[in-house]
Design a protein around this motif. Structure first.
Motif, PDB file in Angstrom:
ATOM      1  N   LYS A 636      -7.651  -3.842   0.741  1.00 49.01           N
ATOM      2  CA  LYS A 636      -6.265  -3.677   1.147  1.00 49.01           C
ATOM      3  C   LYS A 636      -5.546  -2.622   0.313  1.00 49.01           C
ATOM      4  O   LYS A 636      -5.696  -2.566  -0.906  1.00 49.01           O
ATOM      5  CB  LYS A 636      -5.522  -5.016   1.023  1.00 49.01           C
ATOM      6  CG  LYS A 636      -6.138  -6.147   1.843  1.00 49.01           C
ATOM      7  CD  LYS A 636      -6.130  -5.839   3.328  1.00 49.01           C
ATOM      8  CE  LYS A 636      -6.626  -7.013   4.156  1.00 49.01           C
ATOM      9  NZ  LYS A 636      -8.069  -7.258   4.010  1.00 49.01           N
ATOM     10  N   ASP A 638      -2.067  -0.739  -1.230  1.00 51.36           N
ATOM     11  CA  ASP A 638      -0.962  -1.305  -2.002  1.00 51.36           C
ATOM     12  C   ASP A 638       0.105  -0.226  -2.198  1.00 51.36           C
ATOM     13  O   ASP A 638      -0.225   0.935  -2.444  1.00 51.36           O
ATOM     14  CB  ASP A 638      -1.495  -1.788  -3.357  1.00 51.36           C
ATOM     15  CG  ASP A 638      -0.483  -2.595  -4.132  1.00 51.36           C
ATOM     16  OD1 ASP A 638       0.355  -3.251  -3.498  1.00 51.36           O
ATOM     17  OD2 ASP A 638      -0.526  -2.563  -5.365  1.00 51.36           O
ATOM     18  N   TRP A 647       0.146   5.137   1.965  1.00 47.31           N
ATOM     19  CA  TRP A 647      -0.134   4.156   0.929  1.00 47.31           C
ATOM     20  C   TRP A 647      -0.508   4.927  -0.330  1.00 47.31           C
ATOM     21  O   TRP A 647      -1.357   5.812  -0.291  1.00 47.31           O
ATOM     22  CB  TRP A 647      -1.281   3.239   1.346  1.00 47.31           C
ATOM     23  CG  TRP A 647      -0.919   2.329   2.480  1.00 47.31           C
ATOM     24  CD1 TRP A 647      -1.152   2.535   3.800  1.00 47.31           C
ATOM     25  CD2 TRP A 647      -0.252   1.072   2.377  1.00 47.31           C
ATOM     26  NE1 TRP A 647      -0.675   1.487   4.544  1.00 47.31           N
ATOM     27  CE2 TRP A 647      -0.118   0.565   3.693  1.00 47.31           C
ATOM     28  CE3 TRP A 647       0.253   0.312   1.317  1.00 47.31           C
ATOM     29  CZ2 TRP A 647       0.495  -0.656   3.964  1.00 47.31           C
ATOM     30  CZ3 TRP A 647       0.856  -0.905   1.585  1.00 47.31           C
ATOM     31  CH2 TRP A 647       0.980  -1.379   2.887  1.00 47.31           C
ATOM     32  N   ASN A 650      -4.497   1.464  -3.952  1.00 48.56           N
ATOM     33  CA  ASN A 650      -5.127   0.247  -3.438  1.00 48.56           C
ATOM     34  C   ASN A 650      -4.884  -0.877  -4.421  1.00 48.56           C
ATOM     35  O   ASN A 650      -4.790  -0.658  -5.631  1.00 48.56           O
ATOM     36  CB  ASN A 650      -6.636   0.455  -3.263  1.00 48.56           C
ATOM     37  CG  ASN A 650      -6.952   1.459  -2.178  1.00 48.56           C
ATOM     38  OD1 ASN A 650      -6.867   1.161  -0.997  1.00 48.56           O
ATOM     39  ND2 ASN A 650      -7.307   2.678  -2.571  1.00 48.56           N
ATOM     40  N   ARG A 651      -4.804  -2.103  -3.913  1.00 50.68           N
ATOM     41  CA  ARG A 651      -4.479  -3.237  -4.765  1.00 50.68           C
ATOM     42  C   ARG A 651      -5.524  -3.439  -5.862  1.00 50.68           C
ATOM     43  O   ARG A 651      -5.199  -3.739  -7.016  1.00 50.68           O
ATOM     44  CB  ARG A 651      -4.370  -4.512  -3.918  1.00 50.68           C
ATOM     45  CG  ARG A 651      -3.913  -5.733  -4.687  1.00 50.68           C
ATOM     46  CD  ARG A 651      -2.507  -5.538  -5.232  1.00 50.68           C
ATOM     47  NE  ARG A 651      -2.015  -6.752  -5.855  1.00 50.68           N
ATOM     48  CZ  ARG A 651      -0.895  -6.812  -6.565  1.00 50.68           C
ATOM     49  NH1 ARG A 651      -0.159  -5.735  -6.722  1.00 50.68           N
ATOM     50  NH2 ARG A 651      -0.513  -7.939  -7.098  1.00 50.68           N
ATOM     51  N   SER A 654      -4.889  -0.633  -8.470  1.00 46.50           N
ATOM     52  CA  SER A 654      -3.645  -0.784  -9.225  1.00 46.50           C
ATOM     53  C   SER A 654      -3.745  -1.945 -10.207  1.00 46.50           C
ATOM     54  O   SER A 654      -3.248  -1.865 -11.338  1.00 46.50           O
ATOM     55  CB  SER A 654      -2.460  -0.987  -8.281  1.00 46.50           C
ATOM     56  OG  SER A 654      -2.596  -2.156  -7.502  1.00 46.50           O
ATOM     57  N   THR A 679      -5.960  -9.280  -6.203  1.00 45.67           N
ATOM     58  CA  THR A 679      -6.348  -8.464  -5.059  1.00 45.67           C
ATOM     59  C   THR A 679      -6.207  -9.315  -3.799  1.00 45.67           C
ATOM     60  O   THR A 679      -7.121 -10.044  -3.410  1.00 45.67           O
ATOM     61  CB  THR A 679      -7.784  -7.934  -5.215  1.00 45.67           C
ATOM     62  OG1 THR A 679      -7.869  -7.189  -6.438  1.00 45.67           O
ATOM     63  CG2 THR A 679      -8.159  -7.030  -4.053  1.00 45.67           C
TER      64      THR A 679
END
Length: 708
Positions: A636, A638, A647, A650-651, A654, A679
């Motif tokens: 996913k 982020d 975007w 990414n989660r 990060s 995540t």
């Protein structure tokens, strides 16, 4: 009145910030040169095996908390004195503890009636008293002293939660079975009628019993016509007669009520006492925040389910430890005000109950900060006026099935609005969290150097996040001491000058973040390479076309970070969906192992379905693979920037950057835990751990800030 708060929280090795697996690798000296010890009295039931629970819980806390002071010259240790709540003279003990100057605080009162006895002497004398009991009357009586700390919401909330379950199950009528003239049952009796009316339920009556009338009152509640009977036993010994009188002379199936028990019926001692008779018991009990991972970790290490109160006991010790540390830093502050300072922190959230998290809080307090503290039980926010009650509690909807407790769903409150969440919604992460062997002792040669390969495998403005992530990690490595010669950076580099970029030359991973493109030396554009070139780069096969390669040997660690798209069975390279497959990657890694061109290799992959590729690389010594998703799911993005219409990160990435920014020596197990919990929407996976070693002792410093 009795409250079923039990059993420890544990996850011991979980939070150990380790050092390198090799005895030859230089390791920093850790641990304070001086320890200040505080004595805490623990007054809880020690029967039916509960003593082992309390001891394990607080021993685990002590191990984690000691490690939290690795960066400090002075440390805090809590020494626990244990007393059996069921056998001691509580009036006499309370007087003794109140008079002892060496007692820092008291934790006790599993049962509300016992907690009231302790509170009477302790709080008036100014001794901090933390209780696991939940009676509303207890809180109302002693809150104004400023020395009572209740680690859950009161039973007003528990009663509401039980009634909410009736509604959720489609019920319309309910009765209450409760002990007469008991401080625990009184809260339910006082609020039951009010709450049933507020919730639109048909109140079929309150049936109050004493020792001589429990059989008769159980029968009356059963025959009241209620669809549900809420049972509030003050002691576990009262559960059996309730069940017995409910089961004899059964009513017709369509008229027999369904029983819902309070937290008294949740606990290892209940199973010990009732055995097979407990089968089918259902009810509500407070416990750990499911997203903290505490319950799953506990079960992983001890093979049994935790019981009510374990998370709260751990959190109590944690708060006392923080308060003692704060007083060490600020000698003129009283214990009460130190505790109030700790629970009032609203700066950066430092995580939860793990050893790694506690280290962050200890360090922040040492710098004069005021971190937002969470625990195994969740947010440790207290009322800002009297600082008596935790403002939000997680409740389990439990049932005994096949001789063990199972959790059907969870209930918590947020900002005064009570919400329900299914087990799937709350606990999908914890139920899939991986377990790792903490006894492995693989030996490695001394580390002599570090290399990194950073790869962004997509192009174009809409794929902004992949290059931004790799550039952000590049900046992390440079800040930690890497030189460009030891970083191979592969990215198309088509963002900084992209026509859609309102800030030419600037790439960020947060709207107000720094420019991660600054001074970045990109070795290869993605479009100038083939995925097969990865083999030559990793094995050091330099050529005119590939002048920059990883020239590593058996003393060097290699860090690979890969960010891009993925499909089931493959990782995309530019427009090639199967640019890198598990078979090809495994072949590269085996080749590296045969050539002895690495000491350890860590590969982290942010891509959809990436677990399906890296799982094929298991079995190769000295390598560890961490993926943002398993082989069946997408990862996913982020932080969406509406101005840029992309975007930004990414989660998975990060979260990784947050963790290594806070602590470059975070233990691999702790890193996995934090990635897993944070995540959202995919399962972070670890592969090949048995071939890598002890993840509790190995840490990221070997890849991030090893000094060459």
């Amino acid at each position: 009145m009795k409250q079923r708060l039990i059993n420890i929280l544990t996850v011991l090795c979980l939070m150990f910030i380790g050092v390198s697996c090799s005895d030859d690798v230089p390791t920093p000296a850790v641990g304070p040169s001086r320890w200040d010890e505080k004595t805490v009295a623990v007054v809880l039931p020690m029967e039916k095996g509960l003593d082992a629970h309390w001891h394990r819980c607080l021993d685990m806390f002590s191990q984690n908390f000691e490690r939290a002071f690795a960066n400090q010259k002075t440390g805090i240790r809590l020494k626990f004195e244990y007393y059996d709540e069921m056998t001691v003279d509580l009036n006499d003990l309370a007087g003794q503890l109140a008079a002892r100057d060496d007692i820092y605080a008291v934790i006790g009162g599993l049962y509300s009636s016992d907690a009231a006895i302790l509170a009477t002497r302790l709080t008036i004398a100014g001794k901090p008293f933390f209780t696991l009991a939940t009676s509303e009357e207890l809180v109302r009586a002693y809150a104004t002293t400023g020395n009572l700390w209740a680690m859950t919401e009161t039973d007003i909330t528990q009663c509401e939660v039980l009634l909410s379950k009736v509604i959720n199950y489609g019920g319309h009528s309910v009765a209450l079975l409760v002990r007469d003239n008991d401080i625990y049952g009184k809260t339910f009796a006082d609020w039951f009628a009010f709450q049933t009316k507020e919730l639109g339920l048909d109140n079929k009556g309150t049936y109050a019993y004493d020792e001589s009338s429990i059989d008769e009152m159980t029968r009356q509640a059963k025959q009241s016509g209620a669809e549900y009977v809420i049972c509030v036993p003050s002691e576990i010994d009262e559960i059996e007669p309730m069940l017995h009188n409910y089961n004899i002379t059964p009513l017709a199936a369509e008229t027999a009520p369904r029983l819902l028990f309070s937290d008294t019926a949740y606990g290892a001692d209940v199973m010990t006492l009732l055995g097979n008779k407990a089968e089918g018991i259902e009810g509500v009990a407070f416990g750990a925040d499911p997203e903290s991972g505490f319950d799953i970790s506990y079960h992983t290490y001890y093979g049994i389910e935790p019981t009510t109160g374990e998370a709260q006991l751990y959190d109590t010790a944690m708060l006392l430890g923080y308060a003692a540390w704060y007083q060490n830093l600020n000698p003129d502050v009283t214990t009460r005000n130190a505790l109030r300072h700790i629970v009032s922190g609203r700066e950066l959230n430092m995580g939860s109950w793990t050893g790694e998290d506690m280290s962050l809080v200890v360090d922040a307090l040492g710098r004069g900060g005021s971190p937002d503290v969470r625990g195994a039980s969740g947010h440790l926010n207290f009322d800002s006026k009297l600082y008596t009650n935790v403002l939000a509690t997680t409740y389990y909807n439990y049932k005994i099935y096949n001789g063990r407790y199972i959790i059907l769903d969870y209930n918590t409150s947020d900002g005064g609005n009570r919400t329900d969440a299914t087990l799937a919604g709350w606990n999908w992460k914890a139920s899939h969290m991986q377990d790792f062997d903490d006894t492995s002792n693989i030996q490695y040669p001394a580390q002599t150097g570090n290399w990194a390969l950073l790869v962004a495998t997509s192009t174009g403005w809409t794929n902004y996040r992949h290059q931004a992530d790799v550039l952000a990690i590049y900046q992390q490595l440079k800040a930690s001491g890497y030189d460009d010669h030891h970083i191979i950076l592969i990215a198309e580099d088509d963002l900084a000058t992209n026509p859609a970029n309102p800030e030419p030359g600037v790439i960020r991973i947060t709207p107000s973040g720094s420019n991660v493109r600054t001074d970045a030396r990109i070795d290869y554009r993605l479009s100038d390479l083939n995925s097969t070139d990865i083999r030559a780069i990793l094995t050091g096969e330099r050529s005119d076309r590939l002048p920059e390669v990883i020239d590593a040997d058996s003393g060097d660690n290699i860090f690979v970070y890969w960010s891009g798209h993925g499909v089931p069975g493959g990782m995309v390279w530019n427009d090639d969906n199967f640019g890198m497959t598990g078979g090809v990657l495994a072949s590269i890694f085996r080749d590296m192992n045969n050539r002895r061109c690495y000491r350890k290799l860590l590969m982290m992959v942010e891509a959809c379905f990436s677990g399906g590729v890296l799982s094929q690389c298991e079995g190769i010594p000295g390598m560890l693979f961490i993926t943002a998703a398993n082989g069946d799911e997408t990862s996913k993005a982020d932080i969406f920037n509406s101005t840029l219409n992309v975007w930004m990160t990414n989660r998975f990435t990060s979260t990784f950057i947050e963790q290594i920014t806070a602590n470059t020596a975070i233990a691999m197990r702790d890193l996995y835990y934090r990635l897993f919990i944070n995540t959202v929407g995919s399962h972070v996976m670890v592969y090949n751990a048995p071939q890598y070693g002890n993840l509790y002792n190995a840490d990221m410093s070997e890849f991030i800030n090893f000094k060459q």
